[in-house]
Design a protein around this motif. Structure first.
Motif, short mmCIF file in Angstrom:
data_model
loop_
_atom_site.label_atom_id
_atom_site.label_comp_id
_atom_site.label_asym_id
_atom_site.label_seq_id
_atom_site.Cartn_x
_atom_site.Cartn_y
_atom_site.Cartn_z
N ASP A 134 -3.88 -8.09 -4.31
CA ASP A 134 -4.69 -9.35 -3.95
C ASP A 134 -4.27 -10.50 -4.57
O ASP A 134 -4.08 -11.48 -3.81
CB ASP A 134 -6.23 -9.19 -4.50
CG ASP A 134 -6.94 -8.08 -3.83
OD1 ASP A 134 -6.79 -7.54 -2.74
OD2 ASP A 134 -8.07 -7.58 -4.41
N LEU B 61 0.81 -1.15 -0.05
CA LEU B 61 0.14 0.05 -0.01
C LEU B 61 0.88 1.28 -0.09
O LEU B 61 0.66 2.24 -0.77
CB LEU B 61 -0.88 -0.11 1.32
CG LEU B 61 -2.26 -1.09 1.23
CD1 LEU B 61 -2.77 -1.02 2.42
CD2 LEU B 61 -2.96 -0.73 0.11
N GLN C 119 -4.54 -2.36 -6.19
CA GLN C 119 -5.01 -3.56 -5.20
C GLN C 119 -5.15 -4.70 -5.84
O GLN C 119 -5.25 -5.77 -5.31
CB GLN C 119 -6.48 -2.88 -4.78
CG GLN C 119 -7.26 -3.93 -3.61
CD GLN C 119 -6.47 -4.08 -2.48
OE1 GLN C 119 -6.07 -2.72 -1.91
NE2 GLN C 119 -6.17 -5.13 -1.98
#
Length: 125
Positions: free
Chosen positions: A107, A97, A103
């Motif tokens: 994942d 992050l 994202q």
């Protein structure tokens, strides 16, 4: 007809420079965490960091061979718990992050690394 070329996770996340940057930041976080930093107290962190960079690169599809011990063998003597594994995973997520990794890639990265949980903890499937 040409075969469809699919980039590996390693390539999509930015290759060796991205893995190196992530591991360096990751270990800064790990070493500040009293839940897990004791595991690294007597470890050569330059060597450890190098081994982890190669492991992640391989796990993410880099065209190199990982020659280290199995995850089970490397961690067997450490008496790790799910809490330890989750702390490490949390630092990896925070690192990604911080580096503003998309994202969807985070994942995928977490999926790949979480697949090692049982092996690291010595749990038979």
């Amino acid at each position: 007809m040409d075969a469809i070329q699919t980039e590996t996770l390693f390539q999509r996340m930015g290759g060796v420079n991205a893995v190196n940057a992530a591991v360096d930041i990751f270990y800064e976080k790990v070493m500040q965490d009293s839940r897990i930093n004791n595991f690294f107290r007597h470890i050569d962190m330059n060597r450890q960091s190098g081994k982890f960079k190669v492991f992640l690169a391989c796990a993410f599809g880099a065209p190199i061979q990982y020659g280290g011990r199995s995850m089970r063998e490397a961690h067997a003597h450490m008496n790790l718990t799910a809490e330890h594994f989750d702390a490490v995973s949390g630092h990896l997520i925070d690192t990604l992050l911080e580096l503003q990794v998309d994202q969807s890639l985070i994942d995928e990265i977490i999926y790949v690394t979480t697949k090692t949980k049982n092996e690291v903890l010595g749990i038979s499937e």
